[in-house]
Design a protein around this motif. Structure first.
Motif, PDB file in Angstrom:
ATOM      1  N   ASN A  46       0.859  -1.182   0.000  1.00 56.81           N
ATOM      2  CA  ASN A  46       0.000   0.000   0.000  1.00 56.81           C
ATOM      3  C   ASN A  46       0.898   1.236   0.000  1.00 56.81           C
ATOM      4  OD1 ASN A  46      -2.358  -1.568   0.261  1.00 56.81           O
ATOM      5  ND2 ASN A  46      -2.147  -1.604   2.489  1.00 56.81           N
ATOM      6  N   ASN A 103      -1.113  -1.265  -4.467  1.00 59.66           N
ATOM      7  CA  ASN A 103      -2.391  -0.734  -3.974  1.00 59.66           C
ATOM      8  C   ASN A 103      -2.233   0.766  -3.736  1.00 59.66           C
ATOM      9  OD1 ASN A 103      -3.662  -3.398  -3.755  1.00 59.66           O
ATOM     10  ND2 ASN A 103      -2.152  -3.725  -2.152  1.00 59.66           N
ATOM     11  N   GLU A 141      -3.407  -0.436  -8.845  1.00 58.02           N
ATOM     12  CA  GLU A 141      -4.835  -0.556  -8.570  1.00 58.02           C
ATOM     13  C   GLU A 141      -5.613   0.618  -9.153  1.00 58.02           C
ATOM     14  OE1 GLU A 141      -7.834  -0.825  -4.724  1.00 58.02           O
ATOM     15  OE2 GLU A 141      -5.771  -1.520  -4.509  1.00 58.02           O
ATOM     16  N   TYR A 165      -8.879  -0.922 -10.941  1.00 56.79           N
ATOM     17  CA  TYR A 165      -9.982  -1.164 -10.002  1.00 56.79           C
ATOM     18  C   TYR A 165     -11.354  -1.198 -10.663  1.00 56.79           C
ATOM     19  CZ  TYR A 165     -11.562   3.749  -9.699  1.00 56.79           C
ATOM     20  OH  TYR A 165     -12.070   5.003  -9.962  1.00 56.79           O
ATOM     21  N   TYR A 173     -13.402  -5.634  -3.771  1.00 53.51           N
ATOM     22  CA  TYR A 173     -12.057  -6.131  -4.092  1.00 53.51           C
ATOM     23  C   TYR A 173     -12.087  -7.249  -5.132  1.00 53.51           C
ATOM     24  CZ  TYR A 173      -9.447  -3.502  -0.595  1.00 53.51           C
ATOM     25  OH  TYR A 173      -8.837  -2.503   0.103  1.00 53.51           O
ATOM     26  N   GLN A 221     -12.381  -6.084  -8.772  1.00 54.36           N
ATOM     27  CA  GLN A 221     -11.095  -5.628  -9.307  1.00 54.36           C
ATOM     28  C   GLN A 221     -10.182  -6.803  -9.607  1.00 54.36           C
ATOM     29  OE1 GLN A 221      -8.709  -2.812  -6.879  1.00 54.36           O
ATOM     30  NE2 GLN A 221      -7.177  -4.439  -6.992  1.00 54.36           N
ATOM     31  N   ASP A 222     -10.142  -7.771  -8.695  1.00 51.74           N
ATOM     32  CA  ASP A 222      -9.212  -8.890  -8.876  1.00 51.74           C
ATOM     33  C   ASP A 222      -9.577  -9.751 -10.080  1.00 51.74           C
ATOM     34  OD1 ASP A 222      -7.748  -8.043  -6.761  1.00 51.74           O
ATOM     35  OD2 ASP A 222      -8.492  -9.527  -5.327  1.00 51.74           O
ATOM     36  N   GLN A 244      -5.834 -14.286   3.580  1.00 43.61           N
ATOM     37  CA  GLN A 244      -6.617 -14.112   2.352  1.00 43.61           C
ATOM     38  C   GLN A 244      -6.974 -15.449   1.693  1.00 43.61           C
ATOM     39  OE1 GLN A 244      -7.887 -11.274   1.177  1.00 43.61           O
ATOM     40  NE2 GLN A 244      -7.034 -10.162   2.923  1.00 43.61           N
ATOM     41  N   HIS A 300     -10.541 -15.503   0.283  1.00 43.68           N
ATOM     42  CA  HIS A 300     -10.696 -14.589  -0.857  1.00 43.68           C
ATOM     43  C   HIS A 300     -10.229 -15.257  -2.154  1.00 43.68           C
ATOM     44  CE1 HIS A 300     -10.632 -10.803  -3.154  1.00 43.68           C
ATOM     45  NE2 HIS A 300      -9.459 -11.204  -3.611  1.00 43.68           N
TER      46      HIS A 300
END
Length: 642
Positions: free
Chosen positions: A121, A158, A329, A333, A380, A383-384, A408, A411
């Motif tokens: 980030n 990110n 991102e 995104y 999220y 976007q992924d 994660q 996810h």
């Protein structure tokens, strides 16, 4: 060892008149307590022989001994046939396989793999968790390349969202125009400083709002839907407190569980209450301005991200990792929205009354998953999905490895399942390389922010630890100051990398900086010192690398060293198949241990004759080469002098 497998297939055909596939012959390394180097498990063949596993092993062993000139002897222990190959075979392996430059250099296998790691980030510096992530991702990429894959190393940054706006707003309010140049701070540290200041000020603004909620039951700051949620949580807390009061004090487990539930409800109230602070209101406004392309906000965003990227570049260089491609991102995104439309048309997704889009994964043992909010904004996973499609469009890779922490796991299970249901190209090659967290012994190292260990601080501490321990051992007498500084960096980073990579990625680990620099332990510096020791021996000798010596027999430790060296190509393939640098790390440690045993038991420079001296020098040079190559796969340098 294909020649042994072929001979074993022929043995079974000859002895029992049965055809078996080569894959049915499982070879493994002979256990150290038994004679031999190669073991065949004979239990599966008893159904053909109609004899016990020991007699079956004996019959196969006798056939191999008579048919293969390389087999010197065999023994059978229960259902295990242990084969000893003769010294001529092992000497041939040294000269024909190990010494040539082509050793352990895999031919291209025609497959392309992407390894995505780091994923920072841009609101704070890299921390200890990023260190394991980066080292693991880089090493896996190195190993896959050595195994014959074409590898693309990528970093998804990110660089947008509410957390980025927090640093930006805090800088606007409290920064007084500070820059990395005016403060002398790395850019990522400067931006991280304002993220911490934001959280500190947020706590100040949050306190009176929580007081109004709990002490005055005043919910006037909140919208109707938020009021309903807070009231429900307050009622839940009251009921839990009553239940706690009636729970016998002796039932500590029940009391702890009730306290946890109360704490969880209070945290939910806190999250709602944060939105009522002036600071969060302004942050949300800034995010909306960013998404609308406001010129002033975008300019500040580009400026502060530029500071962070410059700081990250220094950290990556110090860490010794790099990337072939960056994704951002801010560019990706929105990419998943077209896939949402595609999924709705295919019936993979469904729309609820409020307009939100979901996928039902209950038949797969999961639950319903939101993929697009009712207001049309992405989550999220939206976007992924888009980013996965973009990466495949760019490279058409056979495999795509995501190096992301185990928090994660769910996810990525959902993401991969959705892409498979959509029939996306490359979906069957997706893999989540899930790794555990890294802990530090309490008090060993303090972070700049007081919450996480900063990567730059950690690396600096490792160099200091390497310097202290190396100087205490008197290992740097006569070295120039410039070489010493380089050596301390090499040892410190070698210690850090080896300690983090020698453990299976899935496991959580406790990192102790002092233990990692132990020159006698299962550590990087022990292996580095072994390499320097070999280089010292070679530098003091008249060494003829290309001359084949006329040596007829091997001593046990010499044979053990050659056997271990021959395993290196298989180790690389096993590590690539399992995405596990730990396999390479532990192999190189065993090789360093075995070489040190050889070094202490056998005279090299003072060998009985020149032939034996040259042979042992060649064996030493081969060991140094494999140690160097193995450590390079872990991203670790090995010094020539130490």
């Amino acid at each position: 060892m294909d020649f042994i497998i072929d001979a074993a297939v022929k043995a079974i055909k000859h002895l029992y008149q049965i055809d078996v596939a080569p894959a049915a012959i499982g070879l493994q390394e002979t256990r150290k307590e038994f004679d031999g180097q190669i073991t065949i498990v004979t239990f599966p063949f008893t159904k053909f022989s109609r004899k016990g596993p020991e007699q079956t092993g004996t019959e196969i062993g006798e056939y191999l001994l008579s048919e293969l000139k390389e087999v010197a002897a065999f023994n059978v222990v229960k259902g295990f046939l242990n084969i000893s190959l003769n010294d001529e075979y092992w000497i041939g392996q040294l000269y024909n396989e190990i010494l040539p430059d082509s050793f352990a250099v895999a031919k291209p296998n025609g497959q392309k793999v992407m390894v995505e790691y780091s994923s920072p980030n841009t609101n704070k510096p890299l921390h200890l968790g990023h260190v394991r992530n980066n080292l693991l991702g880089f090493s896996v990429a190195q190993i896959l390349a050595a195994a014959g894959y074409e590898v693309i190393k990528t970093n998804l940054v990110n660089d947008r969202g509410i957390h980025i706006c927090k640093s930006m707003l805090a800088w606007q309010k409290f920064g007084n125009g500070e820059t990395p140049e005016s403060t002398g701070m790395k850019g990522d540290h400067l931006v991280g400083k304002y993220y911490v200041l934001f959280e500190k000020e947020l706590r100040v603004q949050l306190a009176p709002i929580l007081d109004r909620i709990y002490e005055k039951n005043d919910l006037s700051l909140f919208k109707e839907g938020q009021k309903v949620k807070i009231e429900a949580l307050l009622n839940s807390i009251d009921k839990l407190k009553v239940k706690k009061q009636t729970t016998p004090e002796a039932n500590t487990k029940a009391i702890d569980e009730l306290n946890d539930k109360i704490g969880a409800d209070q945290d939910k109230i806190k999250e709602i209450a944060k939105g009522a602070t002036q600071l969060m209101i302004e942050t949300q406004q800034m995010l909306q301005q960013w998404e609308a392309g406001d010129a002033v906000v975008m300019d500040l965003w580009r400026t502060m991200n530029g500071w962070v990227y410059a700081g990250f570049a220094e950290t990556y260089k110090q860490m010794g990792v790099d990337f072939d491609k960056y994704y951002y991102e801010s560019n990706t995104y929105l990419l998943g929205k077209d896939i949402i439309e595609e999924g709705l048309e295919k019936g993979v997704f469904f729309k609820k009354e409020d307009g939100s889009v979901w996928i039902d994964l209950t038949a797969d043992g999961l639950d319903e998953k939101l993929v697009l909010r009712s207001d049309g904004t992405s989550v999220y996973i939206t976007q992924d999905m888009g980013t996965a499609q973009l990466k495949y469009n760019d490279y058409h890779m056979d495999k795509s490895i995501y190096v992301v922490g185990n928090e994660q796991d769910y996810h990525f299970k959902v993401l991969f399942l959705i892409l498979n249901k959509l029939g996306k190209a490359g979906a069957d090659g997706l893999f989540h390389l899930s790794y555990g967290m890294v802990d530090l012994p309490s008090g060993k190292m303090k972070s700049r922010e007081g919450t996480v260990v900063d990567a730059d601080d950690l690396m600096a501490e490792m160099e200091t630890t390497a310097k202290e321990q190396t100087e205490a051992m008197g290992k740097v007498d006569g070295f120039s100051e410039e070489y010493k500084l380089q050596l301390y960096h090499t040892i410190g980073m070698g210690a850090l990398k080896y300690f983090l990579l020698k453990v299976d990625p899935k496991k959580r680990l406790l990192f102790d900086p002092n233990e990692s620099v132990d020159f006698q332990g299962h550590t990087g510096p022990f292996i580095q010192y072994t390499h320097a020791r070999i280089k010292s021996v070679l530098s003091r000798a008249d060494y003829n690398a290309g001359i084949k010596t006329d040596i007829a027999a091997l001593d046990g430790v010499e044979r053990d060293l050659i056997v271990l060296l021959t395993q290196f190509p298989t180790v690389i393939q096993d590590a690539a198949n399992g995405y596990s640098p730990a396999i390479v790390a532990n192999y190189v440690y065993e090789l360093a241990k075995t070489y040190n045993k050889f070094y202490h038991e056998k005279s090299i420079l003072q060998a009985e004759d020149e032939t034996l001296k040259q042979f042992r020098l060649q064996l030493s040079a081969s060991s140094a080469k494999v140690i160097s190559q193995g450590m390079a796969l872990l991203g670790i340098d090995v010094p020539e002098r130490m």
